[in-house]
Design a protein around this motif. Structure first.
Motif, PDB file in Angstrom:
ATOM      1  N   GLY A 119       0.832  -1.195   0.000  1.00  0.00           N
ATOM      2  CA  GLY A 119       0.000   0.000   0.000  1.00  0.00           C
ATOM      3  C   GLY A 119       0.867   1.245   0.000  1.00  0.00           C
ATOM      4  O   GLY A 119       1.876   1.316  -0.676  1.00  0.00           O
ATOM      5  N   LEU A 120       0.482   2.218   0.789  1.00  0.00           N
ATOM      6  CA  LEU A 120       1.283   3.433   0.986  1.00  0.00           C
ATOM      7  C   LEU A 120       0.905   4.020   2.339  1.00  0.00           C
ATOM      8  O   LEU A 120      -0.285   4.103   2.662  1.00  0.00           O
ATOM      9  CB  LEU A 120       1.006   4.473  -0.107  1.00  0.00           C
ATOM     10  N   SER A 121       1.893   4.443   3.097  1.00  0.00           N
ATOM     11  CA  SER A 121       1.587   4.998   4.412  1.00  0.00           C
ATOM     12  C   SER A 121       0.964   6.389   4.307  1.00  0.00           C
ATOM     13  O   SER A 121       0.360   6.869   5.271  1.00  0.00           O
ATOM     14  CB  SER A 121       2.849   5.042   5.281  1.00  0.00           C
ATOM     15  N   TYR A 122       1.098   7.025   3.151  1.00  0.00           N
ATOM     16  CA  TYR A 122       0.389   8.281   2.853  1.00  0.00           C
ATOM     17  C   TYR A 122      -0.184   8.143   1.455  1.00  0.00           C
ATOM     18  O   TYR A 122       0.540   7.820   0.512  1.00  0.00           O
ATOM     19  CB  TYR A 122       1.336   9.478   2.904  1.00  0.00           C
ATOM     20  N   ALA A 179       0.305  17.067   6.552  1.00  0.00           N
ATOM     21  CA  ALA A 179      -0.506  15.902   6.898  1.00  0.00           C
ATOM     22  C   ALA A 179       0.320  14.627   6.874  1.00  0.00           C
ATOM     23  O   ALA A 179       0.196  13.774   7.767  1.00  0.00           O
ATOM     24  CB  ALA A 179      -1.686  15.793   5.936  1.00  0.00           C
ATOM     25  N   SER A 180       1.150  14.467   5.849  1.00  0.00           N
ATOM     26  CA  SER A 180       1.929  13.232   5.751  1.00  0.00           C
ATOM     27  C   SER A 180       2.890  13.100   6.920  1.00  0.00           C
ATOM     28  O   SER A 180       3.062  12.010   7.476  1.00  0.00           O
ATOM     29  CB  SER A 180       2.678  13.167   4.417  1.00  0.00           C
ATOM     30  N   GLN A 187      -6.704  13.342   6.195  1.00  0.00           N
ATOM     31  CA  GLN A 187      -5.922  14.089   5.203  1.00  0.00           C
ATOM     32  C   GLN A 187      -4.882  13.175   4.552  1.00  0.00           C
ATOM     33  O   GLN A 187      -4.605  13.284   3.354  1.00  0.00           O
ATOM     34  CB  GLN A 187      -5.229  15.294   5.852  1.00  0.00           C
ATOM     35  N   ALA A 188      -4.343  12.261   5.341  1.00  0.00           N
ATOM     36  CA  ALA A 188      -3.356  11.322   4.816  1.00  0.00           C
ATOM     37  C   ALA A 188      -4.004  10.204   4.016  1.00  0.00           C
ATOM     38  O   ALA A 188      -3.433   9.710   3.041  1.00  0.00           O
ATOM     39  CB  ALA A 188      -2.534  10.730   5.964  1.00  0.00           C
TER      40      ALA A 188
END
Length: 265
Positions: free
Chosen positions: A171-174, A187-188, A221-222
């Motif tokens: 996936g992606l953490s952000y 946000a990230s 937001q992330a």
């Protein structure tokens, strides 16, 4: 074989391993972290179970074809990226085993023998196994995107770690594509600080923190939609009592974003 760890990988954007000329050094740190995984696990696993953020079903879906095709699930990239081949074999027997484990845990699971490799799978695993010689089975997310059911899926699949299967959540953490630049920096970084701290908590507290991820700073937001975070729940569930190790972290991905990957066990 020893008990394998599990991984949550921030898989980058699109078909990036085939765009190194365009991206320059932007992906060097991610590439190095992925290429180091065979060293971390002391060789090659019997197979990979890849939980992909790019596939969702009413039930958990499991790719079961012997020769999965390619899915070019991106747009706006150069023509050659729509001809990429990553011809790793499938593993029908592993797919059936995964379905049985999920069903035994009262989690509905369905085999799909036509499903191909999406870029969340092939872009993440090409640097790890560039010879495409490790069989891969993909696991979908489940509609509703409930964290608890994905954690439960990981718990159900934990036995595969003893059977030579590397469980990878891709996936992606952000993942806010509307702010995948300096607009998403605050946000990230806020969410990434929370996530890294959560990974260091004792197991029970860590699990609860992940289940309550929407309470984290800048959570929505992330992750306006959480499909790129949920593969983490599966990876964690399959190694719930194990320590987490950060295996990749950047503070200025795409110039501004904080992103991370983790190993459990």
């Amino acid at each position: 074989m020893d008990l394998l760890p599990t991984y949550f990988l921030s898989h980058g954007g699109g078909p990036w391993p085939w765009l190194r000329d365009q991206f320059g050094t932007a992906y060097d740190a991610l590439d190095a972290s992925l290429r180091d995984i065979p060293r971390q696990i002391a060789g090659k696993p019997r197979a990979v179970l890849a939980v992909t953020a790019h596939w969702e079903g009413r039930d958990f879906m499991i790719s079961s074809g012997a020769r999965p095709p390619m899915i070019y699930d991106y747009g706006g990239f150069p023509p050659h990226t729509y001809e990429i081949r990553y011809d790793a074999p499938g593993a029908p027997a592993l797919a059936a085993r995964a379905r049985a484990l999920l069903q035994a845990a009262d989690l509905p699971a369905v085999l799909d023998d036509a499903r191909g490799f999406d870029h969340g799978t092939f872009s993440a695993l090409y640097p790890v196994f560039p010879q495409a010689d490790v069989p891969i089975v993909q696991l979908s997310l489940r509609h509703g995107l409930d964290p608890a059911s994905h954690l439960a899926a990981g718990r159900a699949l934990a036995a595969l770690r003893k059977e030579g299967v590397l469980i990878v959540g891709s996936g992606l953490s952000y993942h806010n594509l509307r702010a995948f630049n300096a607009a998403g920096a605050a946000a990230s970084h806020a969410f990434d600080r929370w996530l890294r701290a959560a990974m260091a908590l004792p197991p029970a507290q860590r699990t609860q923190a992940l289940l309550d991820w929407e309470r984290a700073p800048a959570a929505r937001q992330a992750h306006p939609r959480e499909e790129h975070l949920l593969p983490l729940m599966v990876a964690l569930g399959a190694a719930e009592e194990d320590a987490a190790t950060e295996v990749y972290h950047e503070e200025a991905f795409f110039g501004a974003l904080a992103v991370s990957s983790f190993k459990f066990g």
